[in-house]
Design a protein around this motif. Structure first.
Motif, PDB file in Angstrom:
ATOM      1  N   LEU A  64      -0.763 -67.419  15.771  1.00  0.00           N
ATOM      2  CA  LEU A  64       0.759 -67.613  15.188  1.00  0.00           C
ATOM      3  C   LEU A  64       1.517 -67.254  16.389  1.00  0.00           C
ATOM      4  O   LEU A  64       1.479 -65.995  16.918  1.00  0.00           O
ATOM      5  CB  LEU A  64       0.946 -66.823  14.251  1.00  0.00           C
ATOM      6  N   ILE A  65       2.626 -68.036  16.830  1.00  0.00           N
ATOM      7  CA  ILE A  65       3.677 -67.697  17.794  1.00  0.00           C
ATOM      8  C   ILE A  65       4.814 -66.850  17.028  1.00  0.00           C
ATOM      9  O   ILE A  65       5.281 -65.749  17.214  1.00  0.00           O
ATOM     10  CB  ILE A  65       4.259 -68.834  18.409  1.00  0.00           C
ATOM     11  N   ARG A  66       5.205 -67.648  15.958  1.00  0.00           N
ATOM     12  CA  ARG A  66       6.305 -67.000  14.810  1.00  0.00           C
ATOM     13  C   ARG A  66       6.159 -67.674  13.723  1.00  0.00           C
ATOM     14  O   ARG A  66       5.598 -68.956  13.626  1.00  0.00           O
ATOM     15  CB  ARG A  66       7.426 -66.948  15.622  1.00  0.00           C
ATOM     16  N   ALA A  67       6.782 -66.694  12.791  1.00  0.00           N
ATOM     17  CA  ALA A  67       7.008 -67.377  11.323  1.00  0.00           C
ATOM     18  C   ALA A  67       8.300 -67.074  10.823  1.00  0.00           C
ATOM     19  O   ALA A  67       9.161 -66.428  11.247  1.00  0.00           O
ATOM     20  CB  ALA A  67       5.920 -66.686  10.501  1.00  0.00           C
ATOM     21  N   THR A  68       8.712 -67.925   9.880  1.00  0.00           N
ATOM     22  CA  THR A  68      10.103 -67.796   9.212  1.00  0.00           C
ATOM     23  C   THR A  68       9.608 -67.528   7.597  1.00  0.00           C
ATOM     24  O   THR A  68       8.666 -67.540   7.036  1.00  0.00           O
ATOM     25  CB  THR A  68      10.875 -69.080   9.538  1.00  0.00           C
ATOM     26  N   THR A  69      10.498 -67.759   6.915  1.00  0.00           N
ATOM     27  CA  THR A  69      10.315 -67.644   5.252  1.00  0.00           C
ATOM     28  C   THR A  69       9.723 -68.963   4.725  1.00  0.00           C
ATOM     29  O   THR A  69       8.938 -68.613   3.948  1.00  0.00           O
ATOM     30  CB  THR A  69      11.705 -67.336   4.619  1.00  0.00           C
ATOM     31  N   ASN A  70       9.717 -69.999   5.539  1.00  0.00           N
ATOM     32  CA  ASN A  70       9.020 -71.290   5.103  1.00  0.00           C
ATOM     33  C   ASN A  70       8.519 -72.079   5.972  1.00  0.00           C
ATOM     34  O   ASN A  70       8.187 -73.059   5.952  1.00  0.00           O
ATOM     35  CB  ASN A  70      10.076 -72.033   4.072  1.00  0.00           C
ATOM     36  N   SER A  71       8.079 -71.459   7.324  1.00  0.00           N
ATOM     37  CA  SER A  71       7.439 -72.183   8.161  1.00  0.00           C
ATOM     38  C   SER A  71       6.404 -71.307   9.245  1.00  0.00           C
ATOM     39  O   SER A  71       6.730 -70.087   9.218  1.00  0.00           O
ATOM     40  CB  SER A  71       8.403 -72.958   9.161  1.00  0.00           C
ATOM     41  N   PHE A  72       5.592 -71.966   9.920  1.00  0.00           N
ATOM     42  CA  PHE A  72       4.840 -71.273  10.872  1.00  0.00           C
ATOM     43  C   PHE A  72       4.886 -71.939  12.231  1.00  0.00           C
ATOM     44  O   PHE A  72       4.858 -73.370  11.904  1.00  0.00           O
ATOM     45  CB  PHE A  72       3.350 -70.970  10.597  1.00  0.00           C
ATOM     46  N   GLN A  73       5.028 -71.548  13.273  1.00  0.00           N
ATOM     47  CA  GLN A  73       4.741 -72.168  14.573  1.00  0.00           C
ATOM     48  C   GLN A  73       3.585 -71.428  15.019  1.00  0.00           C
ATOM     49  O   GLN A  73       3.430 -70.292  15.521  1.00  0.00           O
ATOM     50  CB  GLN A  73       6.072 -71.547  15.654  1.00  0.00           C
ATOM     51  N   LEU A  74       2.490 -72.453  15.309  1.00  0.00           N
ATOM     52  CA  LEU A  74       1.113 -72.266  15.420  1.00  0.00           C
ATOM     53  C   LEU A  74       0.681 -72.821  16.799  1.00  0.00           C
ATOM     54  O   LEU A  74       1.232 -73.811  17.245  1.00  0.00           O
ATOM     55  CB  LEU A  74       0.063 -72.574  14.506  1.00  0.00           C
ATOM     56  N   LYS A  75      -0.232 -72.178  17.358  1.00  0.00           N
ATOM     57  CA  LYS A  75      -1.145 -72.607  18.445  1.00  0.00           C
ATOM     58  C   LYS A  75      -2.623 -72.524  18.383  1.00  0.00           C
ATOM     59  O   LYS A  75      -2.934 -71.433  17.658  1.00  0.00           O
ATOM     60  CB  LYS A  75      -0.397 -72.098  19.952  1.00  0.00           C
ATOM     61  N   TRP A  76      -3.455 -72.979  19.172  1.00  0.00           N
ATOM     62  CA  TRP A  76      -4.693 -72.619  19.477  1.00  0.00           C
ATOM     63  C   TRP A  76      -5.269 -73.162  20.719  1.00  0.00           C
ATOM     64  O   TRP A  76      -4.421 -74.089  21.210  1.00  0.00           O
ATOM     65  CB  TRP A  76      -5.636 -73.332  18.239  1.00  0.00           C
ATOM     66  N   ASP A  77      -6.334 -72.882  21.285  1.00  0.00           N
ATOM     67  CA  ASP A  77      -6.671 -73.217  22.612  1.00  0.00           C
ATOM     68  C   ASP A  77      -7.322 -74.383  22.550  1.00  0.00           C
ATOM     69  O   ASP A  77      -7.881 -74.854  21.656  1.00  0.00           O
ATOM     70  CB  ASP A  77      -7.950 -72.176  22.954  1.00  0.00           C
ATOM     71  N   GLU A  78      -6.981 -75.180  23.827  1.00  0.00           N
ATOM     72  CA  GLU A  78      -7.192 -76.536  24.040  1.00  0.00           C
ATOM     73  C   GLU A  78      -8.869 -76.680  23.790  1.00  0.00           C
ATOM     74  O   GLU A  78      -9.302 -75.975  24.525  1.00  0.00           O
ATOM     75  CB  GLU A  78      -6.819 -77.182  25.011  1.00  0.00           C
ATOM     76  N   VAL A  79      -9.367 -77.653  23.325  1.00  0.00           N
ATOM     77  CA  VAL A  79     -10.660 -78.287  23.375  1.00  0.00           C
ATOM     78  C   VAL A  79     -10.638 -79.335  24.504  1.00  0.00           C
ATOM     79  O   VAL A  79      -9.802 -80.288  24.142  1.00  0.00           O
ATOM     80  CB  VAL A  79     -11.275 -78.666  22.136  1.00  0.00           C
ATOM     81  N   PRO A  80     -11.559 -79.304  25.449  1.00  0.00           N
ATOM     82  CA  PRO A  80     -11.486 -80.382  26.564  1.00  0.00           C
ATOM     83  C   PRO A  80     -11.818 -81.764  25.899  1.00  0.00           C
ATOM     84  O   PRO A  80     -12.448 -81.972  25.118  1.00  0.00           O
ATOM     85  CB  PRO A  80     -12.401 -79.893  27.556  1.00  0.00           C
ATOM     86  N   THR A  81     -11.122 -82.779  26.489  1.00  0.00           N
ATOM     87  CA  THR A  81     -11.317 -84.276  26.375  1.00  0.00           C
ATOM     88  C   THR A  81     -11.289 -84.564  24.603  1.00  0.00           C
ATOM     89  O   THR A  81     -12.326 -85.216  24.329  1.00  0.00           O
ATOM     90  CB  THR A  81     -12.516 -84.600  27.002  1.00  0.00           C
ATOM     91  N   VAL A  82     -10.552 -84.123  23.925  1.00  0.00           N
ATOM     92  CA  VAL A  82     -10.445 -84.699  22.756  1.00  0.00           C
ATOM     93  C   VAL A  82      -8.963 -85.484  22.327  1.00  0.00           C
ATOM     94  O   VAL A  82      -8.010 -85.352  23.382  1.00  0.00           O
ATOM     95  CB  VAL A  82     -10.398 -83.117  21.672  1.00  0.00           C
ATOM     96  N   GLU A  83      -8.711 -86.015  21.190  1.00  0.00           N
ATOM     97  CA  GLU A  83      -7.601 -87.113  21.216  1.00  0.00           C
ATOM     98  C   GLU A  83      -6.815 -86.459  19.999  1.00  0.00           C
ATOM     99  O   GLU A  83      -5.590 -86.870  20.156  1.00  0.00           O
ATOM    100  CB  GLU A  83      -8.557 -88.516  20.584  1.00  0.00           C
TER     101      GLU A  83
END
Length: 750
Positions: free
Chosen positions: A309-328
């Motif tokens: 989680l990068i940050r959250a609000t009362t009704n949303s999340f800003q998310l990330k995860w590590d990249e997986v090589p060569t995916v679409e």
């Protein structure tokens, strides 16, 4: 980006050459030999440091038991460990380059490399067994089974006046040559083909082959043609498997065309094929050079890292995860603790703004389910360098995420500095964090990729750096993880090496939990004990927990499919009840048509669990471990922003800006430092925090004594972790986490 670029190289730039040897060792490239011009061959060795685009001509020592390699072309040059292996090729016997007298070679050399840059010298290994016959334009790969530690080099095919399809094996440890017995249909004799190892398979594509169907031609003046045939050799069972035959029709241009002299490279489980030429041996003037780039996904992708989680609000999340090589793309799903309304069998009318991603110009292998024939081999796709990589497999819809939007929400541009800021939920009464008898510990957010995401950066050991979160993000952003394990610990100054701390300091720990062992609880409110005063930080007896909900009874809802490894989540898709029942039984069920589904908004103060899976041409891979985040409750202050760290001789200075949305008067700030502890040694994924400041000022001093007790977090890059949070009349809001990057050579003294 799928964009070609021409780097500005410098140094000892080699002359242009063809049919050279080429290996990649980390960020350096070694090039040996090749044809500089007709009849004139080279035995020079060049090194390119790709991190600096610097060429250097290197001069290896000559072997002690013979001469160095003679000038040649069409040889093989293979890397294993810190050594390159050179075999065969074609030399010119004549001293006059205009009078080409070919001589096929089967000599074998070993080149020892220095670590990072430079080489030691050539050697001529003493081998046992029968040497392969002389040849050029063959292939050589090195493979080592996981359960048997002896690496083997395999040589296949080539040219010695006629094409070859023999297979040779060299045991690198014993330096013994042999010819392994194979099963299956051996590919046609060929030269100028490619061979690449992915897993335990050697993939062989293209090359010059006999023109006759029987493949029996061996005379030097026989007719030859380019092929698009494709096979692999299982290196564990030595069985050949044909994937694309030479005579297979491809009227829809779904496969790479026949070619020879192309190049191929394996990245992860994906095989890329670039360029080459086509034509018959007696029609040299009519040959066509290919300019197309293809790739083949050989298996489903691996599971991504846990969602962060990068940050959250009362009704949303800003998310990330590590990249997986060569995916679409990535399929993101959530599960909510609160009840989710079921949708009747008839889908709703809500239509999200999504599109099916496909190649422009009709070059996608998967334009529609009806247009793709049923083929018994792995699926291949074509990339055009002038276009972005926007291919997605059959029946998969992707939320277009351009440079500015993800799922219709604005993305936040990553600041060009070196601070990692992550928003963490503080453990207070009003925000309803959970506590259980057997604690379910949650993951700590880290930023491990320089290419990731909005509002994520890291602070290096510089004099002064700062972070300015994008103002377009709601100022009520908050929590990434719930602090679920807390204990009031009596702390003496001696236990912190003289650190100035309160008599009683709250130590808060974090962890992650696996999907298999996870049990859901409806969580009561708890309070974090710091021993300061009888306010929102005082301790309260935990309430009785309701019965757990078993994992198998959960229903996972699709958030969407995202092109990049980040997402802004404010809604998820509601599936009809019968579809949910099917998906609960079938993990790999087809992705639905999101345009026909209703969307549900996220609720304040609600715990959501997330998991993500990567997608390539072979389908959807396994899901990541589960992460759990909670939306904020209105009325609490936002996270402090613009954190700065200034280093002095014997301390550092922390400063920050007040929250953009204080939601009342800020009563105090608290700053925390991740410290070493025995609990951390037992479970390295748990971070233990000690409060190092509490007051009204928006700055504090962190002494050298306090830093000497700091824990260096190695989840991504080595860093010391701080958290800063603000308190108003309702209590503490989310904390901003800062990772202060450490130099490995000096981190022990900081």
């Amino acid at each position: 980006t799928n964009q070609w670029f021409l780097p500005a190289v410098r140094g000892d730039i080699p002359p242009g050459c063809a049919a050279h040897g080429f290996v990649c060792d980390g960020t350096r490239i070694l090039v040996f030999g090749g044809m500089v011009e007709y009849g004139r061959y080279s035995n020079d060795l060049y090194e390119l440091q790709a991190s600096r685009w610097l060429w250097k001509k290197v001069k290896p020592q000559a072997p002690s038991n013979g001469s160095p390699p003679c000038p040649r072309l069409g040889h093989s040059f293979s890397l294993y460990g810190n050594k390159c292996y050179l075999f065969g090729g074609l030399a010119n016997e004549s001293e006059d380059s205009n009078n080409n007298v070919p001589r096929y070679l089967n000599d074998f050399y070993e080149l020892e490399l220095q670590h990072g840059s430079g080489v030691v010298g050539w050697s001529i290994p003493v081998t046992k067994g029968i040497l392969p016959s002389p040849r050029e334009s063959h292939t050589a790969i090195v493979y080592c089974r996981k359960d048997v530690g002896s690496p083997k080099m395999y040589i296949f095919g080539g040219m010695c006046g006629c094409r070859l399809n023999d297979l040779w094996e060299l045991d690198i440890e014993t330096m013994t040559w042999s010819r392994p017995e194979t099963k299956g249909t051996v590919p046609l004799p060929r030269s100028l083909h490619t061979a690449n190892v992915i897993g335990n398979k050697m993939y062989v594509f293209g090359g010059w082959v006999p023109q006759s169907a029987g493949g029996e031609i061996s005379a030097p003046d026989g007719e030859w043609k380019c092929t698009g045939s494709f096979s692999y050799l299982n290196l564990d069972t030595t069985e050949w498997i044909g994937l694309i035959s030479d005579c297979q029709a491809d009227k829809s241009n779904l496969l790479p065309g026949p070619r020879a002299g192309h190049c191929a490279v394996a990245i992860g489980t994906r095989l890329y094929i670039w360029s080459g030429r086509d034509g018959y041996r007696k029609a040299w003037n009519n040959q066509v050079c290919c300019k197309d780039l293809w790739y083949l996904d050989t298996e489903r992708p691996l599971a991504p890292s846990q969602v962060q989680l990068i940050r959250a609000t009362t009704n949303s999340f800003q998310l990330k995860w590590d990249e997986v090589p060569t995916v679409e793309g990535y399929l993101l799903q959530l599960h909510a603790d609160s009840p989710v309304p079921l949708v009747a069998g008839t889908p709703g009318t809500g239509v999200p703004e999504t599109s099916v991603l496909s190649s422009q110009g009709g070059c996608s292998l998967h334009q529609s389910p009806q247009s793709v024939p049923s083929i018994p081999y792995a699926e291949m796709k074509v990339d055009h360098p002038s276009q972005t990589n926007n291919l997605i497999p059959n029946n998969v819809q992707v939320a277009l995420s351009s440079s500015s939007k993800v799922e219709g929400k604005e993305k936040v541009a990553a600041p060009e500095n070196k601070v990692t800021q992550e928003t963490m939920k503080n453990h207070t009464d009003a925000t309803g964090f959970k506590e259980s008898n057997a604690p379910s510990l949650l993951p700590v957010c880290t930023s491990s990729s320089a290419q990731t995401s909005a509002n994520v950066a890291e602070l290096h050991d510089l004099d002064k750096q700062s972070v300015n979160p994008d103002a377009s993000v709601s100022s009520t952003v908050s929590s990434t993880q719930t602090m679920v394990t807390q204990q009031a610990v009596k702390t003496e100054s001696s236990s912190t090496n003289g650190a100035v701390v309160k008599d009683e300091t709250s130590l808060t720990t974090f962890n992650s939990k696996s999907e298999a062992a996870e049990t859901a609880y409806v969580t009561p409110s708890t309070r974090l004990s710091t021993g300061q005063r009888n306010d929102s930080h005082s301790s309260r007896a935990p309430q009785r927990l309701p019965a757990p909900v078993k994992t198998r009874d959960r229903r996972w809802y699709d958030v969407g499919i995202f092109k990049n490894n980040s997402a802004v989540v404010s809604q998820f898709y509601l599936l009809p009840e019968e579809t949910l029942n099917i998906n609960s039984k079938m993990e790999g069920a087809d992705v639905p048509d999101y345009r026909l589904l209703k969307k549900q908004d996220l609720f304040p103060g609600t715990v959501y669990r997330f998991r993500v899976a990567a997608i390539n041409g072979c389908g959807v891979g396994p899901f990541s471990k589960i992460s759990e985040f909670k939306t904020c409750i209105p009325g609490f202050p936002g996270a402090p922003s613009t954190v700065k760290i200034t280093k002095s001789v014997d301390c550092i200075h922390l400063s920050w800006e007040p929250p953009a949305s204080p939601s009342g008067n800020i009563l105090e700030y608290s700053a925390y430092l991740a410290i070493r502890s025995t609990q951390l040694q037992e479970n390295p994924s748990q971070l233990v925090f000690m409060r190092i400041y509490c007051g009204l000022k928006t700055s504090c001093i962190v002494t050298a004594a306090q830093l000497s007790n700091a824990h260096v977090d190695y989840t991504s890059r080595p860093a010391i972790v701080f958290r800063i949070s603000a308190k108003n009349e309702r209590g503490y809001g989310p904390a901003t986490q800062v990772r202060w990057l450490q130099d490995m050579k000096t981190s022990g003294s900081k």
